[in-house]
Scaffold this motif. Structure first.
Motif, PDB file in Angstrom:
ATOM      1  N   PRO A   1       0.839  -1.210   0.000  1.00 40.42           N
ATOM      2  CA  PRO A   1       0.000   0.000   0.000  1.00 40.42           C
ATOM      3  C   PRO A   1       0.870   1.255   0.000  1.00 40.42           C
ATOM      4  O   PRO A   1       1.989   1.255   0.518  1.00 40.42           O
ATOM      5  CB  PRO A   1      -0.788  -0.122   1.311  1.00 40.42           C
ATOM      6  CG  PRO A   1      -0.731  -1.562   1.667  1.00 40.42           C
ATOM      7  CD  PRO A   1       0.566  -2.083   1.147  1.00 40.42           C
ATOM      8  N   GLU A   2       0.350   2.316  -0.573  1.00 33.20           N
ATOM      9  CA  GLU A   2       1.102   3.573  -0.718  1.00 33.20           C
ATOM     10  C   GLU A   2       1.654   4.065   0.620  1.00 33.20           C
ATOM     11  O   GLU A   2       2.797   4.511   0.710  1.00 33.20           O
ATOM     12  CB  GLU A   2       0.190   4.639  -1.340  1.00 33.20           C
ATOM     13  CG  GLU A   2       0.910   5.858  -1.853  1.00 33.20           C
ATOM     14  CD  GLU A   2       1.479   5.670  -3.243  1.00 33.20           C
ATOM     15  OE1 GLU A   2       2.178   6.583  -3.704  1.00 33.20           O
ATOM     16  OE2 GLU A   2       1.236   4.614  -3.859  1.00 33.20           O
ATOM     17  N   GLU A   3       0.828   3.950   1.670  1.00 27.83           N
ATOM     18  CA  GLU A   3       1.260   4.481   2.971  1.00 27.83           C
ATOM     19  C   GLU A   3       2.423   3.686   3.558  1.00 27.83           C
ATOM     20  O   GLU A   3       3.204   4.199   4.363  1.00 27.83           O
ATOM     21  CB  GLU A   3       0.102   4.520   3.968  1.00 27.83           C
ATOM     22  CG  GLU A   3      -0.559   3.171   4.264  1.00 27.83           C
ATOM     23  CD  GLU A   3      -1.695   2.847   3.315  1.00 27.83           C
ATOM     24  OE1 GLU A   3      -2.521   1.979   3.665  1.00 27.83           O
ATOM     25  OE2 GLU A   3      -1.777   3.470   2.225  1.00 27.83           O
ATOM     26  N   ALA A   4       2.567   2.423   3.152  1.00 30.56           N
ATOM     27  CA  ALA A   4       3.668   1.602   3.678  1.00 30.56           C
ATOM     28  C   ALA A   4       5.022   2.076   3.152  1.00 30.56           C
ATOM     29  O   ALA A   4       6.054   1.851   3.789  1.00 30.56           O
ATOM     30  CB  ALA A   4       3.452   0.138   3.306  1.00 30.56           C
ATOM     31  N   LEU A   5       5.035   2.747   2.011  1.00 29.57           N
ATOM     32  CA  LEU A   5       6.285   3.195   1.413  1.00 29.57           C
ATOM     33  C   LEU A   5       6.977   4.268   2.240  1.00 29.57           C
ATOM     34  O   LEU A   5       8.201   4.414   2.193  1.00 29.57           O
ATOM     35  CB  LEU A   5       6.031   3.724  -0.005  1.00 29.57           C
ATOM     36  CG  LEU A   5       5.446   2.730  -1.006  1.00 29.57           C
ATOM     37  CD1 LEU A   5       5.153   3.413  -2.327  1.00 29.57           C
ATOM     38  CD2 LEU A   5       6.393   1.545  -1.205  1.00 29.57           C
ATOM     39  N   THR A   6       6.209   5.021   2.982  1.00 32.65           N
ATOM     40  CA  THR A   6       6.790   6.121   3.770  1.00 32.65           C
ATOM     41  C   THR A   6       6.857   5.799   5.261  1.00 32.65           C
ATOM     42  O   THR A   6       7.197   6.656   6.070  1.00 32.65           O
ATOM     43  CB  THR A   6       5.969   7.405   3.574  1.00 32.65           C
ATOM     44  OG1 THR A   6       4.607   7.165   3.938  1.00 32.65           O
ATOM     45  CG2 THR A   6       6.030   7.858   2.118  1.00 32.65           C
ATOM     46  N   ARG A   7       6.523   4.560   5.613  1.00 29.86           N
ATOM     47  CA  ARG A   7       6.516   4.178   7.032  1.00 29.86           C
ATOM     48  C   ARG A   7       7.882   3.603   7.398  1.00 29.86           C
ATOM     49  O   ARG A   7       8.241   2.496   6.993  1.00 29.86           O
ATOM     50  CB  ARG A   7       5.408   3.159   7.294  1.00 29.86           C
ATOM     51  CG  ARG A   7       5.159   2.896   8.790  1.00 29.86           C
ATOM     52  CD  ARG A   7       4.050   1.878   8.970  1.00 29.86           C
ATOM     53  NE  ARG A   7       2.807   2.321   8.364  1.00 29.86           N
ATOM     54  CZ  ARG A   7       1.893   1.492   7.875  1.00 29.86           C
ATOM     55  NH1 ARG A   7       2.107   0.194   7.876  1.00 29.86           N
ATOM     56  NH2 ARG A   7       0.778   1.981   7.351  1.00 29.86           N
ATOM     57  N   VAL A   8       8.663   4.355   8.158  1.00 29.07           N
ATOM     58  CA  VAL A   8       9.988   3.917   8.613  1.00 29.07           C
ATOM     59  C   VAL A   8       9.948   3.848  10.137  1.00 29.07           C
ATOM     60  O   VAL A   8       9.714   4.860  10.798  1.00 29.07           O
ATOM     61  CB  VAL A   8      11.102   4.885   8.160  1.00 29.07           C
ATOM     62  CG1 VAL A   8      12.461   4.392   8.633  1.00 29.07           C
ATOM     63  CG2 VAL A   8      11.089   5.048   6.642  1.00 29.07           C
ATOM     64  N   PRO A   9      10.153   2.681  10.736  1.00 29.37           N
ATOM     65  CA  PRO A   9      10.104   2.585  12.201  1.00 29.37           C
ATOM     66  C   PRO A   9      11.189   3.450  12.838  1.00 29.37           C
ATOM     67  O   PRO A   9      12.352   3.401  12.447  1.00 29.37           O
ATOM     68  CB  PRO A   9      10.347   1.097  12.469  1.00 29.37           C
ATOM     69  CG  PRO A   9      11.004   0.578  11.229  1.00 29.37           C
ATOM     70  CD  PRO A   9      10.486   1.398  10.099  1.00 29.37           C
ATOM     71  N   THR A  10      10.814   4.257  13.813  1.00 27.05           N
ATOM     72  CA  THR A  10      11.754   5.216  14.412  1.00 27.05           C
ATOM     73  C   THR A  10      12.862   4.535  15.195  1.00 27.05           C
ATOM     74  O   THR A  10      13.952   5.098  15.349  1.00 27.05           O
ATOM     75  CB  THR A  10      11.008   6.192  15.330  1.00 27.05           C
ATOM     76  OG1 THR A  10      10.296   5.439  16.333  1.00 27.05           O
ATOM     77  CG2 THR A  10      10.016   7.043  14.535  1.00 27.05           C
ATOM     78  N   TRP A  11      12.617   3.309  15.687  1.00 30.64           N
ATOM     79  CA  TRP A  11      13.621   2.660  16.520  1.00 30.64           C
ATOM     80  C   TRP A  11      14.880   2.302  15.753  1.00 30.64           C
ATOM     81  O   TRP A  11      15.977   2.252  16.323  1.00 30.64           O
ATOM     82  CB  TRP A  11      13.037   1.393  17.183  1.00 30.64           C
ATOM     83  CG  TRP A  11      12.487   0.375  16.226  1.00 30.64           C
ATOM     84  CD1 TRP A  11      11.197   0.237  15.818  1.00 30.64           C
ATOM     85  CD2 TRP A  11      13.233  -0.642  15.527  1.00 30.64           C
ATOM     86  NE1 TRP A  11      11.077  -0.805  14.924  1.00 30.64           N
ATOM     87  CE2 TRP A  11      12.299  -1.364  14.734  1.00 30.64           C
ATOM     88  CE3 TRP A  11      14.566  -1.031  15.516  1.00 30.64           C
ATOM     89  CZ2 TRP A  11      12.682  -2.435  13.924  1.00 30.64           C
ATOM     90  CZ3 TRP A  11      14.945  -2.107  14.709  1.00 30.64           C
ATOM     91  CH2 TRP A  11      14.015  -2.788  13.929  1.00 30.64           C
ATOM     92  N   LYS A  12      14.741   2.086  14.440  1.00 31.81           N
ATOM     93  CA  LYS A  12      15.914   1.652  13.687  1.00 31.81           C
ATOM     94  C   LYS A  12      16.924   2.784  13.490  1.00 31.81           C
ATOM     95  O   LYS A  12      18.100   2.630  13.841  1.00 31.81           O
ATOM     96  CB  LYS A  12      15.498   1.052  12.346  1.00 31.81           C
ATOM     97  CG  LYS A  12      16.654   0.334  11.663  1.00 31.81           C
ATOM     98  CD  LYS A  12      16.178  -0.613  10.593  1.00 31.81           C
ATOM     99  CE  LYS A  12      17.328  -1.448  10.055  1.00 31.81           C
ATOM    100  NZ  LYS A  12      16.892  -2.437   9.062  1.00 31.81           N
TER     101      LYS A  12
END
Length: 412
Positions: free
Chosen positions: A75-86
Motif C-alpha cells: 500500500p502507498e502508505e507503507a512506502l513512507t513508514r519507517v520505524p523510528t527505533w531503527k
C-alpha cells in the motif's frame, strides 16, 4: 580460482576492510549492514573483526527482493513508514563510538518495471528518517566503509556469457584484484596507494583553484570551488583522529563544488544504477549551479525524480578526479555498481556535499555550510563523466588556467 585461493583472498579482503578500511580499535563495536546474499563474506568479516579486538559485531541484514516486492505491491502508505527505533539505534551506536560498514551487492535490474515515483517516495522517507545518523558518517565523525560482495543477479549483468555461478566467481576475481586483496600483503599495498593519492590531494589543496573546467565529447562544464574547500583522498580521519578509508576500492581525489557556481553541460560516460533502476546516456545542463535541463536515453523519469527530491538535489555536492588509467578502468568492465564505476572515471555527485571538504566543516551546521557554498540535500548520488578524452584545467585566482588532466590522465 580454486577454493583454497578463494578462501585466502576472501580473508585478505575481510582483513583489509577491518584493519585498513574501518581501522577497528580494541573494544570498538562494528555495525555491518549487508544483504543476505553476502552471508559467507560477513561471517569471515565478523571473525576478522573479533580477531582485531572488536567489542561486538552487530549485523543488520537486508533482502533486496523483499524490498522490490514492497515497492511493487505494498500500500502507498507503507512506502513512507519507517520505524523510528531503527535510525535511533544507529544514532545510539554512533554516540557510543561504533564503526559502520555497508556491504553492497545490488542486482542492477531488480527494480526494473517498478513505478519510479514509488521508489522515490520510499527512498526520500528513508533518507529523512536517517538524516541524523547520516550526519555522523557524512561528516566522518565516525569511521565508515563501503565494500561489495557479488550475487548472481549483479554478476550475470557483467558476465553475460557464462552461468550465474561462473559469473559470481569471475566477479570475485575482479573484486580481489581491484582491491589488491589477491596480493601477498594487501595492507602494505594499500598504505602505498593511500600515500600516492595523498600527494595529488596535497597538490590541489596547495593550489586552491577557484574553478575547474571539464572538456570532453558531450561535456563542457565549469565547476566553481568554494573558498576554504579541501581535497580529500583515501586517508580520512574520524572525530577522534583515527584514520580510515571510506571506500574499498578507491582511486579518487574529491572535493565539493560551489553550490551556486556550476555552468555548462555534462554527459555521463557509464550507466548509473540508482535504487535498482538503471539510468543511461544522460546529459545535464547547469545554470547558476542548478540543473536546468535533463535528457536521458534510459531512466529519464527516475533521474528527474531523483533531482526533484529536495531543493539541493538539483545541485552538485561532489567533484572527483580519477585517471582513466585506474585499475578499475583498465579492467575494461562496466560494473553497474557506483562504488566500482566511479573509481574508473572522473565523476560528480548530485546532492549533498561532505562537510569534511570544508575547512573546519565538521563543526558547522547545515545552514552554515550552505552559506559558505557547500550544498545540502537528503541525497548524494555519484555519476560518471570521465573518459580517455577528458581534459581538465584549474582556474587560478587571477583567471589563468593550468592543466590538471589531459586525455584522461594526471599531468601535475
Amino acid at each position: 580460482m580454486n577454493r583454497e585461493t578463494f578462501k585466502r583472498n576472501l580473508e585478505h579482503y575481510a582483513e583489509l576492510a577491518v584493519r585498513v578500511g574501518i581501522n577497528l580499535q580494541p573494544g570498538q563495536t562494528l555495525v555491518v549492514n549487508a544483504p543476505i546474499t553476502a552471508d559467507e563474506f560477513v561471517r569471515v568479516l565478523a571473525a576478522k573483526a573479533y580477531e582485531a579486538g572488536a567489542g561486538n559485531v552487530h549485523v543488520e541484514w537486508t533482502d533486496e527482493r523483499l524490498t522490490a516486492l514492497k515497492y511493487r505491491v505494498a500500500p502507498e502508505e507503507a512506502l513512507t513508514r519507517v520505524p523510528t527505533w531503527k535510525p535511533a539505534g544507529m544514532v545510539e551506536f554512533a554516540l557510543e563510538g561504533a564503526a559502520f560498514m555497508t556491504v553492497k551487492g545490488t542486482d542492477p535490474d531488480l527494480f526494473a518495471g517498478i513505478d519510479p515515483a514509488r521508489i522515490a517516495k520510499a527512498s526520500k522517507a528513508l533518507a529523512e528518517a536517517n538524516r541524523e545518523y547520516s550526519g555522523y558518517t557524512r561528516a566522518s565523525i565516525v569511521s565508515w566503509l563501503v565494500v561489495t560482495a557479488p550475487n548472481e543477479g549483479w554478476a550475470s549483468k557483467i558476465f553475460t556469457d557464462v552461468s550465474p555461478e561462473e559469473a559470481v566467481d569471475k566477479l570475485w576475481e575482479q573484486i580481489f584484484r581491484l582491491t589488491r586483496s589477491d596480493r601477498e600483503n594487501p595492507v602494505e599495498a594499500w598504505r602505498e596507494h593511500i600515500e600516492k593519492l595523498g600527494r595529488w590531494a596535497s597538490h590541489l589543496n596547495a593550489k586552491q583553484y577557484r574553478r575547474l573546467h571539464f572538456k570532453a565529447p558531450g561535456t563542457e562544464l565549469a565547476v566553481g570551488l568554494p573558498e576554504g574547500h579541501k581535497w580529500i583522498s583515501a586517508g580520512e580521519k574520524n572525530a577522534k583522529g583515527i584514520p580510515f578509508v571510506a571506500n574499498i576500492p578507491t582511486e579518487e581525489v574529491f572535493s565539493a563544488p560551489s553550490r551556486d557556481d556550476v555552468s555548462g553541460y555534462v554527459t555521463s560516460t557509464k550507466p548509473l544504477n540508482y535504487n535498482g533502476a538503471r539510468i543511461e546516456n544522460f546529459t545535464l545542463t547547469f545554470e547558476g549551479g542548478r540543473i536546468t535541463e535533463v535528457k536521458a536515453e534510459t531512466g529519464e523519469d527516475v533521474l528527474r525524480a531523483l533531482i526533484a527530491t529536495d531543493e539541493g538535489a538539483c545541485r552538485l555536492g561532489e567533484v572527483a578526479l580519477v585517471p582513466h588509467e585506474s585499475p578499475v578502468s583498465q579492467s575494461g568492465l562496466v560494473f553497474f555498481n557506483t562504488l566500482y564505476d566511479e573509481n574508473a572515471s572522473c565523476h560528480l555527485a548530485i546532492g549533498a556535499s561532505y562537510p569534511t571538504c570544508a575547512e573546519e566543516g565538521t563543526g558547522l551546521s547545515r545552514d552554515e555550510l550552505k552559506k559558505r557554498g557547500f550544498n545540502q540535500s537528503l541525497v548524494h548520488t555519484d555519476f560518471m563523466i570521465g573518459s580517455a578524452e577528458m581534459d581538465i584545467d584549474g582556474e587560478t585566482a587571477d583567471g589563468s588556467r593550468e592543466p590538471i588532466f589531459r586525455s584522461g590522465a594526471w599531468v601535475i
